[in-house]
Write an enzyme that holds these catalytic residues in place. Structure first.
Site, mmCIF file in Angstrom:
data_model
loop_
_atom_site.group_PDB
_atom_site.id
_atom_site.type_symbol
_atom_site.label_atom_id
_atom_site.label_comp_id
_atom_site.label_asym_id
_atom_site.label_seq_id
_atom_site.Cartn_x
_atom_site.Cartn_y
_atom_site.Cartn_z
ATOM 1 C CG PHE A 1 -1.879 -1.048 1.382
ATOM 2 C CD1 PHE A 1 -3.186 -0.883 0.937
ATOM 3 C CD2 PHE A 1 -1.527 -2.255 1.962
ATOM 4 C CE1 PHE A 1 -4.111 -1.902 1.059
ATOM 5 C CE2 PHE A 1 -2.447 -3.278 2.093
ATOM 6 C CZ PHE A 1 -3.739 -3.107 1.634
ATOM 7 C CG ASP A 2 1.409 5.763 -1.799
ATOM 8 O OD1 ASP A 2 2.616 5.848 -1.527
ATOM 9 O OD2 ASP A 2 0.669 6.755 -1.965
ATOM 10 C CE LYS A 3 3.116 8.580 4.873
ATOM 11 N NZ LYS A 3 2.301 9.816 5.020
ATOM 12 C CE LYS A 57 6.361 5.611 -2.872
ATOM 13 N NZ LYS A 57 5.133 6.442 -3.016
ATOM 14 C CB VAL A 75 -3.402 -0.543 -2.905
ATOM 15 C CG1 VAL A 75 -4.685 0.278 -2.904
ATOM 16 C CG2 VAL A 75 -3.728 -2.030 -2.913
#
Length: 694
Positions: free
Chosen positions: A361-363, A547, A563
């Site tokens: 997950f991206d924050k 990333k 996500v």
């Protein structure tokens, strides 16, 4: 023998069909029901002829024979059309085989069995088309959500025009309880809008006019969700006026319908496997049938019996159910997801999403609200709060990054709306910060890591001390430098989404054993948010290229989903097994780049999508077992004497069974969403939109 022409990728397959159409949905004198009516007429003529032949021995021979010929005509008409079309395209499929078998039966004088074969095949074919049509109509219903006309303001008049004539920039009047005809933003009036047809949100969403229509027109990407509206959604009790931002062919709803329709042609891993299997299996079966034609040479039986057995084996071994086992489940799964505001682009992401056990997950904007706020101002070097804020606001309001928007918004509030000279020459340093000019001086604003490298001077000791202190508190930091002087450090904090912990718990319940948060933020800030949402792994200090490398490392260990928002995270999402974008209804880029798009900004749609994908994989497995099991039984059974009639009945029955089994996906309800609904309130559910029927 690919089976009813359902193998995707053929010249005349579903890829060339309009959404909701079926290449086998024959028209005729009785419209879409013609094939069913002809099949029933064939059965009626067959039953009457058989009854006369067996129960009335005194009737002339030509009477039951005439009825069998009529049964051949009604039962074989559509089969013959299909067979000739296949032969014209150099394809040998089950339709052609059935016609050859029926003709062979007639040549051998077995008119009743030939008529029975055509009747069973035609009725099975018609019912299969009807069943597949149900899934297609679920998609077609999405296209019917948008109204055909719009009330457009032309000067002092409001005129009703076809939606195709609505241009970008037109002002459309939407009355209470009407469906919205176009995408746009609210300029007059306030209301609540049911967005379920597009985003899957169960509760109406409050809408307000934009503060500045000219600014919204100039920068549509920065319009808040509270003012954005979508075609096909339903207005509440308030009358509003919206300014359109897209033509009717380019609305979010139109793109969803188009992409869902195209998704049917994207083959899943299982379907690619069955295609490879058929390429080996079909020649083997044809060879077996050819050998059986000469059984009379070895076995003491007439050629008629050998021919009959060979035809029965060909019918029994035709992998129709296998060919449609996966496409029917994929179509139903994609249609069900679309009705709940989840766009899944084909069989591959649908199956992969159901088999993965790790999600990254991206924050910002994914696990958090994406609306950080200023919590700390630490001026350094003798600067004052007003100096720090004035410089930061002047530069950051030129940027569309979430942190920049937060600084511009909260900074203006703290400055109490005072006039600020405009900055210029904004340049983005991806993953680090920005540079600009303000009042004739260069300005740098960005992460602490931006300073001391690439020709940018290091931070002062006072600024370093402020950075160290705020990082221990889990803040996201932006350092401001003007000229040669550090003005200070701004600390920001994003708020975790209320539904994040519940959604992550639901994913664990579905078997997703590893979840990682990856962020460009400092490791301390990333860990602080991860702890609040219930994650144990948080990887911080990642540039966009870092990333991508992180996803590559995770993918080397197994399937991984990423996500994010589909824009800043596009490279990482493209690297993952499945890329999932949130809030895609407001982003064209997200719609195009993601494998799976959650149309609303609601994380609870993710467990729904994963649960549906897992159920779809289960249905596909069941269908494969049924289709292969029936073939495995019928081939030896026909070799040892099972008649062609029972073989056709079981063959068509297995095909219908796998299709109707797949249709169960249209009624899928995720139990984890029910739990989320009771915990988070009704707004987290993803129900069927009104008007989307199956």
């Amino acid at each position: 023998m690919a089976g009813h022409s359902h193998a995707e990728g053929d010249k005349n397959d579903h890829a060339s069909e309009k959404a909701g159409a079926d290449p086998h949905a024959h028209g005729g004198v009785f419209g879409s029901n013609t094939e069913v009516i002809f099949a029933l007429a064939s059965g009626g003529a067959l039953a009457l002829g058989f009854g006369l032949e067996k129960l009335a021995p005194g009737v002339p021979v030509w009477l039951p024979l005439s009825l069998y010929v009529i049964a051949y005509g009604f039962g074989g008409l559509f089969t013959a059309r299909e067979a000739f079309e296949n032969l014209r395209n150099r394809r040998f499929e089950i339709d052609t085989l059935m016609l050859v078998a029926a003709a062979g039966a007639a040549a051998l004088g077995a008119w009743a069995e030939g008529a029975l074969l055509l009747f069973l095949f035609s009725i099975g074919h018609a019912l299969e088309n009807y069943a597949m049509g149900r899934a297609k109509r679920a998609i077609e219903a999405l296209a019917d959500l948008a109204p055909r006309t719009a009330h457009v303001r032309r000067g002092d008049q409001v005129v009703e025009v076809p939606v195709e004539e609505v241009a970008v920039g037109d002002t459309v009047v939407v009355r209470p309880n009407e469906r919205l005809p176009a995408d746009g933003f609210v300029v007059v009036g306030a209301t609540s809008i049911n967005q379920a047809p597009v985003t899957g949100e169960s509760m109406p969403v409050d809408k307000q006019p934009v503060p500045d229509a000219a600014a919204a027109r100039a920068r549509p990407a920065q319009i808040g969700f509270a003012s954005i509206v979508f075609a096909g959604t339903i207005n509440g009790a308030g009358a509003i006026e919206i300014e359109t931002t897209r033509k009717s062919t380019d609305t979010t709803l139109a793109k969803v319908v188009r992409m869902v329709s195209e998704a049917e042609t994207q083959k899943s891993p299982t379907q690619r496997f069955t295609d490879r299997f058929e390429r080996i299996f079909v020649p083997v079966v044809l060879g077996l049938a050819f050998v059986l034609l000469f059984a009379w040479v070895v076995v003491d039986e007439p050629f008629r019996d050998s021919f009959y057995r060979a035809m029965a084996v060909l019918v029994a071994a035709s992998p129709c159910a296998l060919a449609i086992a996966t496409p029917s489940a994929v179509l139903s799964g994609v249609a069900r997801a679309a009705r709940a505001g989840v766009l899944i682009k084909g069989g591959a992401p649908l199956e992969n999403l159901g088999s993965l056990h790790a999600i990254a997950f991206d924050k910002t904007g994914t696990l958090t609200e994406g609306r950080p706020r200023i919590t700390d101002l630490v001026p350094v070097g003798g600067a004052k709060d007003v100096d720090l804020l004035t410089t930061a606001v002047a530069v950051e309001r030129l940027s569309d990054h979430p942190l920049a928007e937060a600084i511009a918004r909260d900074g203006l509030e703290r400055l109490k709306g005072g006039a600020i000279v405009a900055a210029s020459e904004l340049k983005s340093l991806t993953g680090k910060g920005v540079t600009a000019r303000f009042e004739g001086e260069p300005v740098w604003i960005g992460k602490p890591e931006m300073f001391g490298v690439d020709g940018v001077g290091p931070l002062s000791d006072e600024a370093e001390a402020a950075v160290t202190r705020l990082r221990l508190e889990g803040r996201t930091l932006m350092v401001v430098r003007r000229g040669e002087r550090d003005l200070g450090v701004i600390g920001l904090l994003d708020t975790p989404r209320p539904a994040a912990r519940t959604a992550l718990d639901a994913l664990r319940g579905l078997g997703v054993s590893r979840m990682i948060m990856i962020s460009g933020d400092h490791q301390k800030a990333a860990q602080a948010i991860a702890g609040q949402v219930g994650l144990t792994e948080a990887w911080g200090d990642l540039m966009p290229e870092d990333k991508v490398d992180a996803i590559k490392r995770l993918r080397a260990e197994g399937k991984i989903a990423m996500v994010g928002d589909g824009v800043n995270d596009a490279p990482a999402m493209a690297t993952a097994t499945v890329g999932i974008a949130m809030g895609a209804a407001g982003s064209d880029v997200a719609l195009e780049t993601a494998d799976v798009a959650l149309m609303s900004d609601d994380l609870s749609q993710l467990p729904f999508a994963v649960g549906l994908s897992r159920r779809t994989r289960g249905i596909i497995l069941q269908n494969l077992v049924v289709s292969l099991g029936v073939v495995a039984f019928l081939v030896p059974a026909t070799i040892f004497g099972l008649g062609i009639g029972p073989a056709v009945a079981m063959h068509e029955g297995s095909t219908l069974l796998v299709v109707f089994n797949a249709l169960r996906l249209l009624g899928y309800r995720d139990p984890h969403l029910k739990a989320a609904r009771s915990t988070e309130g009704p707004a987290t559910a993803a129900p069927d939109p009104k008007g989307a029927t199956s």
